[in-house]
Design a protein around this motif. Sequence first.
Motif, PDB file in Angstrom:
ATOM      1  N   GLY A   1       5.881  -8.996 -36.401  1.00  0.00           N
ATOM      2  CA  GLY A   1       6.771  -8.845 -35.250  1.00  0.00           C
ATOM      3  C   GLY A   1       6.179  -8.013 -34.127  1.00  0.00           C
ATOM      4  O   GLY A   1       6.895  -7.571 -33.234  1.00  0.00           O
ATOM      5  N   TYR A   2       4.877  -7.803 -34.159  1.00  0.00           N
ATOM      6  CA  TYR A   2       4.234  -7.025 -33.102  1.00  0.00           C
ATOM      7  C   TYR A   2       3.882  -7.976 -31.950  1.00  0.00           C
ATOM      8  O   TYR A   2       3.088  -8.890 -32.117  1.00  0.00           O
ATOM      9  N   LEU A   3       4.462  -7.734 -30.808  1.00  0.00           N
ATOM     10  CA  LEU A   3       4.170  -8.579 -29.650  1.00  0.00           C
ATOM     11  C   LEU A   3       3.287  -7.854 -28.646  1.00  0.00           C
ATOM     12  O   LEU A   3       2.445  -8.455 -27.992  1.00  0.00           O
ATOM     13  N   LYS A   4       3.520  -6.583 -28.509  1.00  0.00           N
ATOM     14  CA  LYS A   4       2.782  -5.795 -27.523  1.00  0.00           C
ATOM     15  C   LYS A   4       2.180  -4.576 -28.188  1.00  0.00           C
ATOM     16  O   LYS A   4       2.741  -4.040 -29.147  1.00  0.00           O
ATOM     17  N   LEU A   5       1.123  -4.127 -27.582  1.00  0.00           N
ATOM     18  CA  LEU A   5       0.495  -2.916 -28.105  1.00  0.00           C
ATOM     19  C   LEU A   5       1.236  -1.678 -27.617  1.00  0.00           C
ATOM     20  O   LEU A   5       1.741  -1.651 -26.491  1.00  0.00           O
ATOM     21  N   THR A   6       1.274  -0.671 -28.430  1.00  0.00           N
ATOM     22  CA  THR A   6       1.769   0.628 -27.959  1.00  0.00           C
ATOM     23  C   THR A   6       0.570   1.367 -27.335  1.00  0.00           C
ATOM     24  O   THR A   6      -0.587   0.999 -27.594  1.00  0.00           O
ATOM     25  N   PRO A   7       0.827   2.393 -26.541  1.00  0.00           N
ATOM     26  CA  PRO A   7      -0.293   3.072 -25.877  1.00  0.00           C
ATOM     27  C   PRO A   7      -1.374   3.565 -26.840  1.00  0.00           C
ATOM     28  O   PRO A   7      -2.562   3.397 -26.583  1.00  0.00           O
ATOM     29  N   VAL A   8      -0.961   4.142 -27.959  1.00  0.00           N
ATOM     30  CA  VAL A   8      -1.995   4.662 -28.866  1.00  0.00           C
ATOM     31  C   VAL A   8      -2.835   3.513 -29.420  1.00  0.00           C
ATOM     32  O   VAL A   8      -4.034   3.666 -29.687  1.00  0.00           O
ATOM     33  N   GLN A   9      -2.231   2.359 -29.532  1.00  0.00           N
ATOM     34  CA  GLN A   9      -2.981   1.191 -30.001  1.00  0.00           C
ATOM     35  C   GLN A   9      -3.920   0.675 -28.914  1.00  0.00           C
ATOM     36  O   GLN A   9      -5.065   0.311 -29.176  1.00  0.00           O
ATOM     37  N   LYS A  10      -3.426   0.666 -27.685  1.00  0.00           N
ATOM     38  CA  LYS A  10      -4.264   0.187 -26.578  1.00  0.00           C
ATOM     39  C   LYS A  10      -5.546   0.986 -26.447  1.00  0.00           C
ATOM     40  O   LYS A  10      -6.597   0.455 -26.102  1.00  0.00           O
ATOM     41  N   TYR A  11      -5.431   2.268 -26.687  1.00  0.00           N
ATOM     42  CA  TYR A  11      -6.588   3.132 -26.462  1.00  0.00           C
ATOM     43  C   TYR A  11      -7.420   3.341 -27.718  1.00  0.00           C
ATOM     44  O   TYR A  11      -8.643   3.466 -27.641  1.00  0.00           O
ATOM     45  N   SER A  12      -6.765   3.359 -28.854  1.00  0.00           N
ATOM     46  CA  SER A  12      -7.512   3.661 -30.084  1.00  0.00           C
ATOM     47  C   SER A  12      -8.231   2.446 -30.640  1.00  0.00           C
ATOM     48  O   SER A  12      -9.335   2.578 -31.188  1.00  0.00           O
ATOM     49  N   ILE A  13      -7.604   1.293 -30.536  1.00  0.00           N
ATOM     50  CA  ILE A  13      -8.222   0.105 -31.147  1.00  0.00           C
ATOM     51  C   ILE A  13      -9.632  -0.132 -30.582  1.00  0.00           C
ATOM     52  O   ILE A  13     -10.590  -0.275 -31.356  1.00  0.00           O
ATOM     53  N   PRO A  14      -9.813  -0.138 -29.260  1.00  0.00           N
ATOM     54  CA  PRO A  14     -11.181  -0.357 -28.768  1.00  0.00           C
ATOM     55  C   PRO A  14     -12.150   0.765 -29.145  1.00  0.00           C
ATOM     56  O   PRO A  14     -13.336   0.503 -29.369  1.00  0.00           O
ATOM     57  N   VAL A  15     -11.647   1.967 -29.228  1.00  0.00           N
ATOM     58  CA  VAL A  15     -12.517   3.087 -29.630  1.00  0.00           C
ATOM     59  C   VAL A  15     -13.035   2.842 -31.043  1.00  0.00           C
ATOM     60  O   VAL A  15     -14.234   2.984 -31.326  1.00  0.00           O
ATOM     61  N   ILE A  16     -12.144   2.450 -31.913  1.00  0.00           N
ATOM     62  CA  ILE A  16     -12.548   2.240 -33.312  1.00  0.00           C
ATOM     63  C   ILE A  16     -13.430   0.997 -33.426  1.00  0.00           C
ATOM     64  O   ILE A  16     -14.436   0.991 -34.139  1.00  0.00           O
ATOM     65  N   LEU A  17     -13.056  -0.034 -32.684  1.00  0.00           N
ATOM     66  CA  LEU A  17     -13.885  -1.249 -32.714  1.00  0.00           C
ATOM     67  C   LEU A  17     -15.297  -0.960 -32.204  1.00  0.00           C
ATOM     68  O   LEU A  17     -16.254  -1.600 -32.629  1.00  0.00           O
ATOM     69  N   ALA A  18     -15.404   0.015 -31.319  1.00  0.00           N
ATOM     70  CA  ALA A  18     -16.736   0.367 -30.787  1.00  0.00           C
ATOM     71  C   ALA A  18     -17.506   1.260 -31.752  1.00  0.00           C
ATOM     72  O   ALA A  18     -18.612   1.698 -31.449  1.00  0.00           O
ATOM     73  N   GLY A  19     -16.918   1.536 -32.885  1.00  0.00           N
ATOM     74  CA  GLY A  19     -17.631   2.322 -33.896  1.00  0.00           C
ATOM     75  C   GLY A  19     -17.601   3.822 -33.646  1.00  0.00           C
ATOM     76  O   GLY A  19     -18.333   4.578 -34.295  1.00  0.00           O
ATOM     77  N   ARG A  20     -16.717   4.257 -32.757  1.00  0.00           N
ATOM     78  CA  ARG A  20     -16.692   5.680 -32.417  1.00  0.00           C
ATOM     79  C   ARG A  20     -15.751   6.463 -33.338  1.00  0.00           C
ATOM     80  O   ARG A  20     -14.769   5.931 -33.835  1.00  0.00           O
ATOM     81  N   ASP A  21     -16.057   7.723 -33.517  1.00  0.00           N
ATOM     82  CA  ASP A  21     -15.125   8.616 -34.207  1.00  0.00           C
ATOM     83  C   ASP A  21     -13.988   8.946 -33.252  1.00  0.00           C
ATOM     84  O   ASP A  21     -14.181   8.948 -32.026  1.00  0.00           O
TER      85      ASP A  21
END
Length: 690
Positions: free
Chosen positions: A272-292
């Motif tokens: 049921g997730y349609l939109k990202l929450t702010p913490v998801q918007k910012y954290s997901i790419p950070v983690i995908l980029a391999g960053r701590d």
Amino acid sequence: MGDEDWDTEIQDRVASFVPDFQQLDNFSGRANDPSFSCNQSINSADAGVRPNRSQPMRGGFGTGRSFGNRASLGNKFEERSSSGFERESTEDGQSRALSRRGGFQEGSYSENLGTRRGVAGGFRGGRGGFGQSQNNENEQRVQQSGSAFISRRGGFGGPTGDNDSNRSRGFGSKGGYRGYNEEVIAGSGRSSWKPHGETESGDNQGPKVTYVPPPPPDNEEAIFAHYQTGINFDKYDTILVEVSGLDPPPAILTFEEANLCQTLNKNIAKAGYLKLTPVQKYSIPVILAGRDLMACAQTGSGKTAAFLLPILAHMMKDGVTASHFREQQEPECIIVAPTRELINQIFLEARKFSYGTCIRPVVIYGGTQTGHSIRQIKQGCNILCATPGRLMDIIGKEKIGLRKVRYLVLDEADRMLDMGFGPEMKKLISCPGMPSKDRRQTLMFSATFPEEIQRLAGEFLKPEYLFVAVGQVGGACSDVQQTILQVSQYSKREKLVEILQSIRDERTMVFVETKKKADFIATFLCQEKIPTTSIHGDREQREREEALGDFRSGKCPVLVATSVAARGLDIENVQHVINFDLPSTIDEYVHRIGRTGRCGNIGKAITFFDSVSDSHIAQPLLKVLSDAQQEVPSWLEEIAFSAHGTGFSNPRGNIFASVDTRKTYQGKDSMNAGGLTMSYTARAADESWD
Ligand SMILES: Nc1ncnc2c1ncn2[C@@H]1O[C@H](COP(=O)(O)OP(=O)(O)OP(=O)(O)O)[C@@H](O)[C@H]1O
């Protein structure tokens, strides 16, 4: 009367106690007989009962059976039902030991203190509960209540641990630590990572813990069951976000931008997730980029998915293979959280998002049979969700190898790094085989991040880690309407009943400061015909899970809890949080009230403020209220400024740090009114989730 006095009184009773099973039977038979009284005063003032010393009082606070559900010896993590000494502690770690005289048997202590046992259809198990006063305003009758689900096994027994300051009082403690929340942490100071001891619980004293939690339902409907986001979900867009650290990747605005595999996308949709929450918007790419990453965002704003989704995506991309039956498993990811219920919840989220993939998450936690944990692991384990004590135990038993760990997640990271769990976490990262921080990705999430804890975190993270702050670090979720009522200790119970009766059966969590009080208040509410259950660290795991189940299902719309339930628990439709007692720290307050108002839904928090005992927290409370645009009562302002002079001198360190304590901001000159670094602002301003 404070906890200290209560303990003294209980200690007196324990010291003078002579088991008398005849009395027990007699008592059971006449619990409702008004002519029966035992001439001892109930020390209930601590639970908001005005003491009446002129009248004999019936009963007292009773506890059951054996003492010491858990104990730590040396460097071991154990679960026991008898440890030979007792300790009652506030759930924030204020521990006090009581000497044990003789072998208390089931019901005997309860009986001696006048506790009614075995009320049909009432108190489950009938062990514990509390007694009754015989007189006017304190008059209480333990009544049959088909919906009362209180029991207190394990009595005053418990951990050998101590509080945050690691002060140890009383007997039997080998310096073990009982954390704020749950796990028993050994604090023997041994540097070995390997537990000593060989029974189920890691020791050969005391009966084994045999509880095997029932497997969660595994049909698709149950796996993807979720509640609706609330009307304020879209308001998340307006929250200020700050990212600091070198070269942060740009935020994403949609799930599609994350470029996740098809199965993950399907699972996200089913959840049921349609939109990202702010913490998801910012954290997901950070983690995908391999960053701590160290990420701080309000309670209930989706931090769990913010780390699970990119980890799963990475694992899929890296071609993770199904792990097969093996004596020792080597997970790619380890997630730790401070409480059993929370880690179980994280596991269920991991199971949901990894559905249909070959990735196998496993959960292990204390209070359950170690053999069960081992069997779960042996069947294959890619993602290990664990509480710290059980994790170290299992590593010590060499059922888990750490060589392949690529992701280490500390949820409620400030809690995981404080004096309670911090030493354990340090042991974890120095375990043989654990990849160094350069060779693993370390991710930390919480709604609160005191500066001093941020500094400690540096040891776990690569120096160039990124810091994501959604809103004010340590700030309360503004979807929670906060009300502070000035209520004296002795009027609290009356006020509580008044409120609960007015809100009827809306789901409510009532937080109290000690385990004893949790039972006391829960039992009292049951007497008032308010179906109530309780959760705290002295309840057996089975009882804790049942309590949570009854609360979730609505069978018991009121849950009285200690800090064990303050963090992370995501329970649908909790409309109210009542702080019967204020916690000792403001960040605990923030976590507690965050059990309501989640995921865009609106919630209400009512806090009883006793100006005699709570003035120390007036200032930080005032700050939290005003930061969340809540009404600040003038009396609170007065107390705040008179108690500690003018200005905000935060008595417990600066939890209001709004920034990364490294103070090395990437684009520090590019902050705008929206609080975003420039690179993000343009995107955020344009963003639309429709
Ligand atoms: N993007 C989203 N869309 C819809 N629901 C979401 C989304 N992200 C998370 N949720 C739901 O929001 C609820 C809260 O999420 P979660 O428990 O991860 O919050 P949290 O930030 O970890 O809270 P806490 O600080 O209390 O631990 C959960 O029920 C979760 O499934």
